[in-house]
Design a protein around this motif. Structure first.
Motif, PDB file in Angstrom:
ATOM      1  N   LYS A 651       0.839  -1.209   0.000  1.00  0.00           N
ATOM      2  CA  LYS A 651       0.000   0.000   0.000  1.00  0.00           C
ATOM      3  C   LYS A 651       0.869   1.253   0.000  1.00  0.00           C
ATOM      4  O   LYS A 651       0.571   2.240  -0.674  1.00  0.00           O
ATOM      5  N   LEU A 652       1.967   1.198   0.756  1.00  0.00           N
ATOM      6  CA  LEU A 652       2.884   2.342   0.847  1.00  0.00           C
ATOM      7  C   LEU A 652       3.522   2.633  -0.510  1.00  0.00           C
ATOM      8  O   LEU A 652       3.582   3.782  -0.956  1.00  0.00           O
ATOM      9  N   SER A 653       3.973   1.552  -1.187  1.00  0.00           N
ATOM     10  CA  SER A 653       4.611   1.747  -2.505  1.00  0.00           C
ATOM     11  C   SER A 653       3.591   2.251  -3.532  1.00  0.00           C
ATOM     12  O   SER A 653       3.902   3.101  -4.368  1.00  0.00           O
ATOM     13  N   GLN A 654       2.338   1.735  -3.451  1.00  0.00           N
ATOM     14  CA  GLN A 654       1.286   2.211  -4.362  1.00  0.00           C
ATOM     15  C   GLN A 654       0.972   3.683  -4.120  1.00  0.00           C
ATOM     16  O   GLN A 654       0.758   4.458  -5.053  1.00  0.00           O
ATOM     17  N   LYS A 655       0.988   4.059  -2.822  1.00  0.00           N
ATOM     18  CA  LYS A 655       0.710   5.451  -2.468  1.00  0.00           C
ATOM     19  C   LYS A 655       1.796   6.364  -3.043  1.00  0.00           C
ATOM     20  O   LYS A 655       1.518   7.416  -3.603  1.00  0.00           O
ATOM     21  N   LYS A 656       3.061   5.900  -2.917  1.00  0.00           N
ATOM     22  CA  LYS A 656       4.172   6.694  -3.456  1.00  0.00           C
ATOM     23  C   LYS A 656       4.037   6.846  -4.962  1.00  0.00           C
ATOM     24  O   LYS A 656       4.272   7.901  -5.530  1.00  0.00           O
ATOM     25  N   GLU A 657       3.638   5.743  -5.629  1.00  0.00           N
ATOM     26  CA  GLU A 657       3.465   5.777  -7.090  1.00  0.00           C
ATOM     27  C   GLU A 657       2.385   6.786  -7.484  1.00  0.00           C
ATOM     28  O   GLU A 657       2.555   7.585  -8.387  1.00  0.00           O
ATOM     29  N   SER A 658       1.253   6.714  -6.771  1.00  0.00           N
ATOM     30  CA  SER A 658       0.147   7.615  -7.123  1.00  0.00           C
ATOM     31  C   SER A 658       0.521   9.067  -6.822  1.00  0.00           C
ATOM     32  O   SER A 658       0.127   9.989  -7.536  1.00  0.00           O
ATOM     33  N   GLU A 659       1.303   9.280  -5.758  1.00  0.00           N
ATOM     34  CA  GLU A 659       1.751  10.648  -5.445  1.00  0.00           C
ATOM     35  C   GLU A 659       2.653  11.185  -6.550  1.00  0.00           C
ATOM     36  O   GLU A 659       2.634  12.353  -6.887  1.00  0.00           O
ATOM     37  N   LYS A 660       3.479  10.280  -7.085  1.00  0.00           N
ATOM     38  CA  LYS A 660       4.367  10.685  -8.184  1.00  0.00           C
ATOM     39  C   LYS A 660       3.547  11.137  -9.378  1.00  0.00           C
ATOM     40  O   LYS A 660       3.874  12.091 -10.070  1.00  0.00           O
ATOM     41  N   ARG A 661       2.478  10.365  -9.666  1.00  0.00           N
ATOM     42  CA  ARG A 661       1.682  10.655 -10.868  1.00  0.00           C
ATOM     43  C   ARG A 661       0.813  11.898 -10.710  1.00  0.00           C
ATOM     44  O   ARG A 661       0.574  12.615 -11.654  1.00  0.00           O
ATOM     45  N   ASN A 662       0.316  12.111  -9.485  1.00  0.00           N
ATOM     46  CA  ASN A 662      -0.604  13.241  -9.281  1.00  0.00           C
ATOM     47  C   ASN A 662       0.113  14.565  -9.522  1.00  0.00           C
ATOM     48  O   ASN A 662       1.211  14.794  -9.008  1.00  0.00           O
ATOM     49  N   VAL A 663      -0.494  15.380 -10.310  1.00  0.00           N
ATOM     50  CA  VAL A 663       0.081  16.696 -10.592  1.00  0.00           C
ATOM     51  C   VAL A 663      -0.370  17.642  -9.490  1.00  0.00           C
ATOM     52  O   VAL A 663      -1.555  17.962  -9.373  1.00  0.00           O
ATOM     53  N   THR A 664       0.567  18.042  -8.644  1.00  0.00           N
ATOM     54  CA  THR A 664       0.201  18.934  -7.550  1.00  0.00           C
ATOM     55  C   THR A 664       0.331  20.376  -8.010  1.00  0.00           C
ATOM     56  O   THR A 664       1.335  20.754  -8.622  1.00  0.00           O
ATOM     57  N   VAL A 665      -0.683  21.146  -7.738  1.00  0.00           N
ATOM     58  CA  VAL A 665      -0.684  22.559  -8.124  1.00  0.00           C
ATOM     59  C   VAL A 665      -0.725  23.398  -6.851  1.00  0.00           C
ATOM     60  O   VAL A 665      -1.595  23.187  -5.996  1.00  0.00           O
ATOM     61  N   GLN A 666       0.241  24.274  -6.712  1.00  0.00           N
ATOM     62  CA  GLN A 666       0.295  25.133  -5.527  1.00  0.00           C
ATOM     63  C   GLN A 666      -0.789  26.220  -5.633  1.00  0.00           C
ATOM     64  O   GLN A 666      -1.211  26.609  -6.721  1.00  0.00           O
ATOM     65  N   ALA A 667      -1.168  26.745  -4.474  1.00  0.00           N
ATOM     66  CA  ALA A 667      -2.243  27.756  -4.425  1.00  0.00           C
ATOM     67  C   ALA A 667      -1.853  29.035  -5.166  1.00  0.00           C
ATOM     68  O   ALA A 667      -2.702  29.706  -5.750  1.00  0.00           O
TER      69      ALA A 667
END
Length: 953
Positions: A651-667
């Motif tokens: 679950k931890l590795s999957q979470k890291k993978e999804s975090e990598k893919r998610n495009v984070t946009v700052q405020a």
């Protein structure tokens, strides 16, 4: 202009053992010899000039006696000769003799033979003297109307290079070529003409494309490729043009050429992120993978699909194509299947998991009937692991999968069966509702298991999870069936002496007396009859394992019997039946102990196994509540704990993978409006065509360190001293499969250095591609020399050599400056990689080269030392962080890396902190490295030895 379109100059291989001929003999051959002699002499002249010889006396001889000849070989050689011969005087003026050459080539451009015309036009592409080209321009233009396409296409190339280098010679070239293109019918000529327009006058190219955009699908593939490239570049430079050309790209997806389809799909993805475009491109990629026979092509296109999947907005579109992606499994290559299964697993969702499982089950059943292919077993293992992952993520699927997979427990391939067993163990622990089904299936296949490791695992599962009276009795029945007649020793001796008949009739050979008067057992000679073979085949499985001396399975059997006996006692109230079951269990253990102590098995029982079986006997004879708890609760608790930790890690590795893919946009990120900024999203992307070309040439650009200047300066090696007459330093640029040495050579003297040559040699698995050509260096002048070195495998290499030169006017021999060695670092080829524990152990057992490195460091902290080793060797730590946390004075970790050549490197770090020597004592211990090749194991060991100590920088 792309690198591929640049002119490639002629390179000629020279045999090093040939004796250089004299100028007089060459002159004689060129003047009076036959055609054959003149050809050979001309070849020798070319080679001598390439090696730096100056032959000014032969120039007029060649013009007078060789240039007028009509022989095709001579004409081809002359083209090479005029390319390399010096055409100017020392003060830079054109030689007078070249006017005669120019006239000869004007005649060749009007020659009736199309080959001579075409090859002359190709030669003109390499000329850099505008004075020579000027008188030839009318003849070159006339060649555009020649009847033969070979002449026309080379005429276009000649006009292009002349326009690029000397625009004043043909200022109307774009207009001329545009008119030519409109009337041209030949595909190769159209391609060259269109290519020229793209680079010389893009607007004209677009105008032409607009007029024939509906006919693009009828063009030849070489022209279609150029059109795709033009659309890509135009749309990236000016996104408003997309609507105009995107329909054309869609049409090119249907092209008959795989190359065009591939490029069109890649271009479509970069031009549009609409779901329909992504789906069309992905569908095109899948078709290419299925239809192309070359495995390398399949892998490259699969990588493009994986890149698409990594984009968060495209993943949903690809999820609908999972079933199409699975069609790729028809490819027999294991690497392709591995990537395909991984991709399918990443894309699977609750909507399509059922269909995926059905396909995988069919594939598993197919592998059962196919044995001739060497990779079938590995493929089956892959399928089992994929189904395992599906069942863990989607528990509803487990019930469908387990019955099919349980059949493979009786498989002769231990690896696939072990994976099935691991899956079954996890399923029976996590899904309570499936336990009856699994136990039933396990009992069905138990008697057919032929591998001792799988037998042990199956015994453990049955002993741990059989909870009803009927199941426990079935387990005992199966064990008795698998053990055969007991007591084993008596039965075996009777069988050997012939008192008990074997099931198969054996030949009536005289039976040797195998039991002495003392009652001891005498082993039979290997040269006796074939009865032991038949007897071994007749033995039940468990008895066979015990007779082979594998008593570890006996210890496992004792534990299983203890568990089921204690559970049976708790379930059944009738005292007599309790005692009967316990007594039978104890009898089996005792007879196994007796067999181990006798001389019947091939290997005697070990003390550990004796102790284990004796402990189980004691537990059954006393039946204490504490032991009941330990045997029936603690074992299962350990498994549950292990599975919970593994699930947490996943679950931890999957979470890291999804975090990598998610495009984070700052405020506070600025909002980009497409209408306001035309070039907003495309400017940041690299040129796909240039990248693919670089990849094909092996020049994939590595990401440099944070400070690119610092990273480049780190790779500069000083080759000579500052006081040497010639100073040299090299920048070592490491590409994927080759090394480019960019050597700066500085003449520090007041003399002119002639024939200054860089001579290199290599040690290790390196190979020099070509010999650098000689230079002439003016006083205090400098020059750059490039040398290419090919790399074949991952091991440390050394490049060494010297610089030799002549001093003009000096009578002495050649001077020589010896260069320092250049050490090629193995770290440029090693990348961190991941593998499962099972794969690590398998490779550790298989690899034959081991290098043991003693820890010798000034680092005092265990974790700090491990991080230092990981950083200096580019390896990845496979041991989870939880297992390494805390402090106990000892640490063991597994490391893994893979080279770009596909070689695996394993390492095991066993280190401790000697507390008795005080808090400042350095870490000590060993690092064991294993690899398939000796070079890799030794090179990694050297690297660790060099970088063990931490430098205080």
């Amino acid at each position: 202009m792309t690198a591929a379109e640049n002119v490639c100059y002629t390179l000629i291989n020279v045999s090093s053992d040939s004796e250089p001929p004299s100028e007089v003999s060459l002159k004689t051959d060129l003047e009076k010899g036959e055609i054959k002699a003149k050809t050979e002499a001309l070849k020798k002249v070319i080679i001598m000039i390439l090696n730096g010889e100056k032959l000014p006396g032969l120039l007029m001889t060649i013009i007078r006696f060789v240039l007028p000849l009509q022989d095709h070989t001579i004409k081809k050689l002359l083209l090479v000769f005029w390319e390399i011969v010096p055409k100017t005087t020392p003060d830079g003026k054109l030689l007078q003799e070249m006017i005669l050459v120019c006239d000869a080539y004007r005649k060749d451009l009007q020659h009736p033979n199309e080959f001579i015309r075409g090859s002359t036009l190709r030669f003109l592409c390499k000329l850099k003297e505008s004075e020579l080209l000027e008188p030839l321009m009318p003849a070159i233009r006339a060649c555009l109307e020649h009847r033969h396409s070979y002449v026309r296409r080379n005429a276009v190339l000649a006009i292009y290079t002349i326009y690029r280098n000397f625009e004043h010679l043909i200022p109307d070239a774009p207009e001329l070529i545009h008119d030519f293109l409109v009337n041209e019918k030949d595909a190769s000529c159209k391609r060259n003409a269109f290519m020229m327009l793209i680079h010389a006058d893009q607007d004209r190219a677009l105008d032409y494309l607009s007029t024939c955009i509906d006919q693009v699908h009828t063009f030849g593939d070489i022209l279609q490729l150029v059109i795709v490239e033009l659309i890509y570049k135009v749309c990236h430079a000016n996104p408003s043009e997309r609507a105009r050309f995107i329909r054309c790209i869609y049409n090119l997806l249907q092209s008959s050429s795989p190359a065009v389809k591939y490029e069109a799909a890649g271009t479509l993805v970069t031009l549009s992120s609409a779901p329909t475009a992504i789906k069309a491109a992905a569908q095109c990629y899948i078709d290419l993978i299925i239809k192309e026979s070359d495995n390398n092509v399949k892998l490259i296109v699969l990588d493009r699909l994986i890149d698409l999947k990594d984009h968060p907005t495209h993943e949903r579109v690809l999820q609908d194509l999972v079933m199409d992606i699975l069609r790729v499994l028809s490819t027999p290559d294991l690497e392709v299947r591995k990537k395909t299964l991984q991709l399918a697993l990443d894309l699977v969702s609750s909507r399509n998991v059922e269909e995926l499982v059905i396909v995988l089950k069919k594939e598993v059943i197919k592998t059962n009937n196919v044995t001739e292919h060497e990779d079938t077993d590995k493929y089956r293992q892959l399928l089992v692991r994929t189904l395992h992952s599906c069942s863990v993520r989607f528990p509803d699927m487990a019930a469908n999968v387990i019955p099919v997979l349980m059949e493979f427990l009786s498989d002769t391939n231990e690896a696939a069966a072990a994976d099935v067993l691991e899956f079954v163990r996890e399923a029976i622990q996590r899904f309570d509702n499936l336990r009856p089904l699994i136990i039933e299936k396990m009992l069905e296949v138990f008697h057919a298991i032929r591998t001792v490791k799988i037998y042990r695992g199956a015994l453990w599962i049955l002993g741990e999870y059989c909870s009803t009276k009927e199941d426990i009795q079935s387990v005992m029945t199966e064990i008795r069936r698998s053990l055969g007649e007991i007591p084993i020793v008596e039965h075996e001796i009777k069988k050997e002496t012939g008192e008990v008949k074997a099931e198969d009739e054996v030949s009536a050979a005289p039976v040797q007396k195998l039991v002495t008067e003392m009652g001891t057992y005498v082993t039979q000679s290997a040269l006796s009859s074939s009865r032991p073979l038949k007897k071994d085949e007749d033995r039940p499985p468990l008895r066979g394992f015990l007779m082979d001396g594998d008593f570890y399975v006996a210890a496992s059997l004792a534990t299983t019997l203890t568990k089921v006996a204690l559970r049976y006692v708790a379930i059944v109230e009738e005292k007599r039946r309790q005692n009967s079951f316990v007594a039978e269990s104890m009898l089996i253990m005792v007879t196994v102990l007796h067999l181990g102590k006798s001389s019947l098995p091939k290997k005697p029982i070990t003390d550990d196994d004796v102790e284990r079986i004796s402990l189980c006997l004691k537990v059954l004879s006393e039946c204490s509540p504490l032991m009941n708890d330990i045997f029936n609760k603690e074992c299962r608790k350990s498994l549950s704990h292990m599975l919970a930790i593994r699930l947490e890690e996943e679950k931890l590795s999957q979470k890291k993978e999804s975090e990598k893919r998610n495009v984070t946009v700052q405020a506070d990120d600025p909002i980009s409006f497409v209408q306001l900024t035309a070039k907003n999203e495309m400017t940041s992307k690299e040129d796909q065509f240039q990248l693919s070309l670089l990849a094909a040439m092996g020049n994939t650009q590595r990401k440099e360190a944070a400070d690119p200047l610092a990273s480049k300066l780190n790779k500069v090696t000083q080759l000579t001293g500052f006081s040497d007459p010639v100073y040299a330093e090299a920048y070592v640029h490491v590409n994927q499969y080759d090394i480019v040495l960019d050597v700066l050579v500085v003449n520090q003297t007041s003399d002119t250095l002639q024939n200054c040559t860089l001579e290199l040699a290599t040690l290790g698995d390196l190979k020099l591609v070509e010999k650098p050509s000689p230079l002439t260096l003016a006083p205090h002048d400098f020059a750059n020399i490039k040398a290419n070195v090919k790399v074949a495998s991952t091991e440390n290499g050394i490049i060494f050599g010297n610089i030799v030169y002549d001093v003009s006017g000096a009578a002495s021999d050649r001077n020589c400056v010896v260069l320092s060695d250049i050490h090629i670092d193995i770290m440029d080829y090693i990348q961190p990689a991941a593998c499962t524990d099972a794969e690590f152990r398998q490779m550790w057992a298989e690899f034959e080269w081991e290098n043991k490195v003693t820890v010798n460091t000034n680092i005092t902290d265990l974790n700090e030392y491990l991080q230092h080793i990981l950083k200096s060797t580019n390896m990845k730590c496979l041991t989870p962080e939880k297992a390494l946390s805390g402090f106990c004075g000892f640490m063991a970790a597994n490391l893994y890396a893979r080279s770009i050549f596909g070689e695996d490197a394993l390492a095991n770090v066993s280190i401790e902190k000697p507390i008795h020597l005080g808090p400042d004592a350095p870490v000590n211990g060993h690092i064991r490295i294993r690899a398939k090749s000796q070079g890799m194991a030794l090179s990694l060991g050297d690297k660790i030895n060099l970088s063990q100590k931490k430098t205080n920088v």
